[in-house]
Scaffold this active site. Sequence first.
Site, PDB file in Angstrom:
ATOM      1  N   GLY A 542       0.834  -1.204   0.000  1.00 53.58           N
ATOM      2  CA  GLY A 542       0.000   0.000   0.000  1.00 53.58           C
ATOM      3  C   GLY A 542       0.862   1.244   0.000  1.00 53.58           C
ATOM      4  O   GLY A 542       2.019   1.223   0.432  1.00 53.58           O
ATOM      5  N   VAL A 543       0.273   2.319  -0.510  1.00 49.76           N
ATOM      6  CA  VAL A 543       0.968   3.606  -0.539  1.00 49.76           C
ATOM      7  C   VAL A 543      -0.035   4.665  -0.114  1.00 49.76           C
ATOM      8  O   VAL A 543      -1.176   4.687  -0.590  1.00 49.76           O
ATOM      9  CB  VAL A 543       1.510   3.929  -1.942  1.00 49.76           C
ATOM     10  CG1 VAL A 543       2.235   5.272  -1.928  1.00 49.76           C
ATOM     11  CG2 VAL A 543       2.442   2.831  -2.421  1.00 49.76           C
ATOM     12  N   GLY A 544       0.391   5.546   0.787  1.00 53.19           N
ATOM     13  CA  GLY A 544      -0.481   6.620   1.242  1.00 53.19           C
ATOM     14  C   GLY A 544       0.292   7.907   1.418  1.00 53.19           C
ATOM     15  O   GLY A 544       1.457   8.024   1.033  1.00 53.19           O
ATOM     16  N   GLY A 545      -0.359   8.886   2.016  1.00 54.10           N
ATOM     17  CA  GLY A 545       0.263  10.177   2.204  1.00 54.10           C
ATOM     18  C   GLY A 545       1.453  10.137   3.133  1.00 54.10           C
ATOM     19  O   GLY A 545       2.363  10.952   3.033  1.00 54.10           O
ATOM     20  N   PHE A 546       1.495   9.150   4.066  1.00 51.56           N
ATOM     21  CA  PHE A 546       2.620   9.023   4.980  1.00 51.56           C
ATOM     22  C   PHE A 546       3.810   8.368   4.293  1.00 51.56           C
ATOM     23  O   PHE A 546       4.963   8.732   4.543  1.00 51.56           O
ATOM     24  CB  PHE A 546       2.192   8.200   6.198  1.00 51.56           C
ATOM     25  CG  PHE A 546       3.209   8.156   7.301  1.00 51.56           C
ATOM     26  CD1 PHE A 546       4.114   7.117   7.392  1.00 51.56           C
ATOM     27  CD2 PHE A 546       3.263   9.158   8.253  1.00 51.56           C
ATOM     28  CE1 PHE A 546       5.053   7.063   8.408  1.00 51.56           C
ATOM     29  CE2 PHE A 546       4.188   9.125   9.278  1.00 51.56           C
ATOM     30  CZ  PHE A 546       5.092   8.071   9.354  1.00 51.56           C
ATOM     31  N   GLY A 547       3.543   7.418   3.440  1.00 54.58           N
ATOM     32  CA  GLY A 547       4.598   6.708   2.742  1.00 54.58           C
ATOM     33  C   GLY A 547       4.151   5.323   2.340  1.00 54.58           C
ATOM     34  O   GLY A 547       2.959   5.007   2.317  1.00 54.58           O
ATOM     35  N   LYS A 548       5.105   4.447   2.035  1.00 51.07           N
ATOM     36  CA  LYS A 548       4.800   3.095   1.592  1.00 51.07           C
ATOM     37  C   LYS A 548       4.603   2.160   2.788  1.00 51.07           C
ATOM     38  O   LYS A 548       5.175   2.356   3.852  1.00 51.07           O
ATOM     39  CB  LYS A 548       5.934   2.562   0.712  1.00 51.07           C
ATOM     40  CG  LYS A 548       6.123   3.321  -0.599  1.00 51.07           C
ATOM     41  CD  LYS A 548       7.289   2.748  -1.397  1.00 51.07           C
ATOM     42  CE  LYS A 548       7.462   3.515  -2.716  1.00 51.07           C
ATOM     43  NZ  LYS A 548       8.605   2.990  -3.509  1.00 51.07           N
ATOM     44  N   VAL A 549       3.790   1.135   2.558  1.00 49.99           N
ATOM     45  CA  VAL A 549       3.544   0.105   3.562  1.00 49.99           C
ATOM     46  C   VAL A 549       4.065  -1.212   3.004  1.00 49.99           C
ATOM     47  O   VAL A 549       3.701  -1.618   1.896  1.00 49.99           O
ATOM     48  CB  VAL A 549       2.056  -0.019   3.914  1.00 49.99           C
ATOM     49  CG1 VAL A 549       1.855  -1.074   4.995  1.00 49.99           C
ATOM     50  CG2 VAL A 549       1.496   1.322   4.373  1.00 49.99           C
ATOM     51  N   ASP A 661     -10.464  10.796  10.694  1.00 50.62           N
ATOM     52  CA  ASP A 661     -10.170  10.384   9.324  1.00 50.62           C
ATOM     53  C   ASP A 661     -10.803   9.029   9.032  1.00 50.62           C
ATOM     54  O   ASP A 661     -10.166   8.125   8.500  1.00 50.62           O
ATOM     55  CB  ASP A 661      -8.660  10.322   9.100  1.00 50.62           C
ATOM     56  CG  ASP A 661      -8.288  10.410   7.621  1.00 50.62           C
ATOM     57  OD1 ASP A 661      -7.163  10.025   7.267  1.00 50.62           O
ATOM     58  OD2 ASP A 661      -9.142  10.847   6.817  1.00 50.62           O
TER      59      ASP A 661
END
Length: 878
Positions: A542-549, A661
Amino acid sequence: MAMVIKRQEVVGVLEIISVLCVSVAAAYTPVDNYLISCGSSVDTPVGRRLFVADDSGTVTLTSPESAAVKASPSAVSGLADADAAMYQSARVFTAPSSYAFRIRDPGRHFVRLHFFPFVYRDFDLATASFKVSTQDAVLIDSFALAPAARINASSAAAACEEFLLDVARDTLVVTFVPLAGRLAFVNAVEVVSVPRNLIGAGRAKTLSSSGQQLAPAVLPLQTVHRVNVGGSAVAADNDTFWREWTTDQQFLVGSASTQEVAYSGKLNYLAGGATPADAPEMVYATARELVMSESNWVDTSKQISWQFDLDEQQPSSYLVRLHFCDIVGKAPHLLRIDVYVDSYTAMLGFDLSNAGNGALAFPYYSDFILDSKDPAGRLTVSVGSSSTMKMNMSGSPGPILNGVEIMRIHSVAGSVVVIEPMAGEKKKNLAVVLGSVGGAFAFVSIAAAVVIVFRKKEEKETPTPTTSQPSTPWMPLLGRISFRSAVPSPVGSGSARFTVDTNTPGGASPSMAAASVVPSYRFPFAALLDATRNFDDGLVVGVGGFGKVYAAVLQDGTKVAVKRASPESRQGAREFRTEIDLLSGLRHRHLVSLIGYCDEQEEMILLYEYMEHGSLRSRLYGGGAATAPLSWAQRLEACVGAARGLLYLHTATGKPVIHRDVKTSNILLDNDLTAKVADFGLSKAGPDIDETHVSTAVRGSFGYVDPEYVRTRKLTTKSDVYSFGVVLLEALCARPVVDPRLPKPMVNLVDWGLHWQGRDELAMIVDRRIAEAVRPAALRKYGETVARCLADRGADRPAMEDVVWSLQFVMRLQEVDGLDVSDVSSLNMVHELTPSSHARQRSAVESEAGREGDDDERGSVTDGEYTDAWQMVNVRGR
C-alpha cells in the site's frame, strides 16, 4: 455399598442431601466477605446472609453524582422472595463512580454484580449503558439490556454477573462508568474470598489446535454456566462459596434415553480428588446416566450431550470443569467413560476407580481449556460408553456426568477505568500523614525536574513538519505502557482520582494474541532492513500520504505491516508521535494493534499487526478471484466491527478519542475478515465532560469530512459519526465517494444516496453484485441509519453506540424471516436531509480548503499546515 436410587425416589434423597449441604456451606468463613445492598438505607437479609447498606461505612463509596432508588412492590413481584429483597433497591450513577473494598486476604475472590432494571421517577434503569472495571481488569465492557428489554422493562429478568479474580492489592476498586450520556446502576455487590487452590495451577488439559497454553489460575474468570447434572437446582445458601447451580434439562440435546440417579450413602473424599468446597455434596450425590441395554451398551455412538449457549460477541477461551462421582457402579473398573468437549476428545476410557485407587463414590473433577470458541457458536459436552471396552459385561452401568462448570477466561479489550478514594482519606495517624506528604513532595519534585529536562531537550530536537526528524529520546513503548497515567477527575470532585491503566492482564482480546506476542517497543533500523529486504518495492502492499507500507516478517516469524514515512510526505513528526501515543495505550479487537516503531537515522517507521485482506475499500472494488468483492453479509460484519472500534475510541477513556479520518481505506480486514480501524495520525482528544466540543483546525479526507466541523471548526464525536455514515453508504453502493466522471447529480455519493433514500428507493443504487441478497427490511433500516448519521447538525446524529445497535438490528433483519423495521421504533429522519443542503455543505468543504485557520497548539498557521490539501482531495488516504 450404599443404595443408588433412581427416578421417583430421587426427590426424597435430595432433601436429605440438601440438609447436609447447608451444614457444609455454613462451615466456611471467608476472611473477606462483603455483601452490599446498593442504594438501600437499611441492612437487607437475603436467605441466610445479610447484605448491608452501601452507606454504612463497610465499603467506601466514591460517587459525587449518584442516587439511591427503590423499586415499587409490583416491579419485583415476579421474583422469588429472597431475590425481591436483593433487587428492590439500586444505586444509580450518572458519572464515573466506584466502590472500594479493603482486602485482608489477597488471592482469589468471587466478585458478583447483581442487576435488575426498574423505573424510579426519572430513572429508567432499562436504558442504562455502562462499563465496569477493577484496577486490573475490564469486567464488563458495555452493559446494556437487549432491545426487547429496553422497550419493555417488565420483560427483563434479574441478572448476576460472577467473576473469579486473583486480587493482589490491599484495596479492590470496582468502578462503574456510564457510556454515551446514559446511566449506570447496580443492585448488589458481593466480594468474597475463596481458597487459592479453588482453581488449581497446571491441572487443566488444553484442548487446542494451536498449541496455545493459558494460565486460568491467575487470569480473571467469568462464570457462564454452572449446572448440577441430574439433580435439582442448588441455591446460594447451599454452596460453600454461595454459588448457584441450575438443572441440566434445558441443555440436553439428542434422543438418547437417560435417567436421573441419586446416592444416599457417604461420599469418599480422598487426597487428589475433589473436596466439599469444589462443589456441594448434592452435585456429587446426583448424576444423569445413559440408559443401557444388552443390545446397545457397547454402541459408542450412544451418548448423552448437553449444548450450552455462550452468548459471545468475540472469540474467547474457556475453562470447562466436569464433575464426576461413580455412584452407579457395583464394583470398581466397571464404569469407563469417553468424554468429548466440542470437537475434541477430552478423555478416553476414563476409569474413575483408578483415580480413587479402587474406591467408589469418589468425588473428582477434571479441567479442560478450550483455547478459542466461535462467537456465534455453542459449546457441547458429551459422555458415552468407552470405545476401549472390548467385551460385553452384563449389568455394567452407563456413562454418567455429575456437574458442569463453564467459565470464560476473561479478556475483555479496553483500558480499565478506576475511580479511587483519596489516598489519605482514612489515615488517622499524623506521623503517617506527614510521612506520606513528605514522600509525595519529594517524588513530585524529582518528577518535575525530570520532566523539565526532557521537555527542554525535546524542544531542541523536535523538528517542524517541514524538516527531517532526528532520533528522539522517547522511552520504549513497553516501558511506557507499564505505568498508570493520572488525569483530572471527570466529575470535578476532589475526592477521587481518575486513572486509566493500560497494563491490564488479559486486556488484549484473543484476536490480538499474535500481535501481543511481540511487545510494543522501539525496533532497531537494521532489523527492519532485514525484515523488508532493504525495503524491497516487491513487498509494498500500500501507498499513502505518509509513505509506503511493506509486508514484512520479523526474526521470530511474526508477520507485520511496516509503514515508512517518505521524505516527500506532508505528514510529519506530529502524526507519527500521535499514532504512537494513542495506540500504545489502546487495545481492542476492532483497532489495528501497534507492534512498535523506529526513529533511528532520521526515519519515522511504524509497525502494525498484519491485515491479510487489506482495506475495506480495496475489497469493495476488488476484481478477480484473489480480491473478490465482499458479500452483503461480509460488508455488514465489517461495518459493525468498525463501528465497535469507533465506539471504543469514543467511550473507553475519560476523554473521547476522535479519529478525524474515518473512511473505507482506514478500515482494514484481517485473515478472518474482522474489521479494524486504522491510521490514527490525525486523531484528537475530545472535549472534557463539561464541554461540548474541541475547537481545532480542519483535518480529514475530502468527501468524508463532517460539513458542520468544516463550517464551525468545532470537533465532536459526531464528526466521526458523519464520516462513518459516508462509509456505510459506500459499503452499500461500492462506488467512490466523489467521482467527477459521473453526471453532476451523481458526483457526490452523499447527495445521490440521500436523494434515493428520501424517495424510499435506496435499492436503486445498491451494488448490483449484492442487490439480490439484500432483504428489503434490512435495507430500509440500513438506509435510516445512514440518513441519521448524515444529518445536517451533529446534535441530530446518533451516538456511535446507537449506530452499533442499529447495525446489529440490520443484521437481525437480514438473517430472520418475518422481522421488519416496524418491530422497533423507527429512526427515520430522511425527510429532514435534503440533497440541496448537502450540496451547500460540500461547497463549504471545498471553499474551506483554501482558508487559513487556528491550529490546535498555535494561534495561526498557513494553509498547508492545517488543511493538508492532499489528504482532503485524495480519497485513498494516507
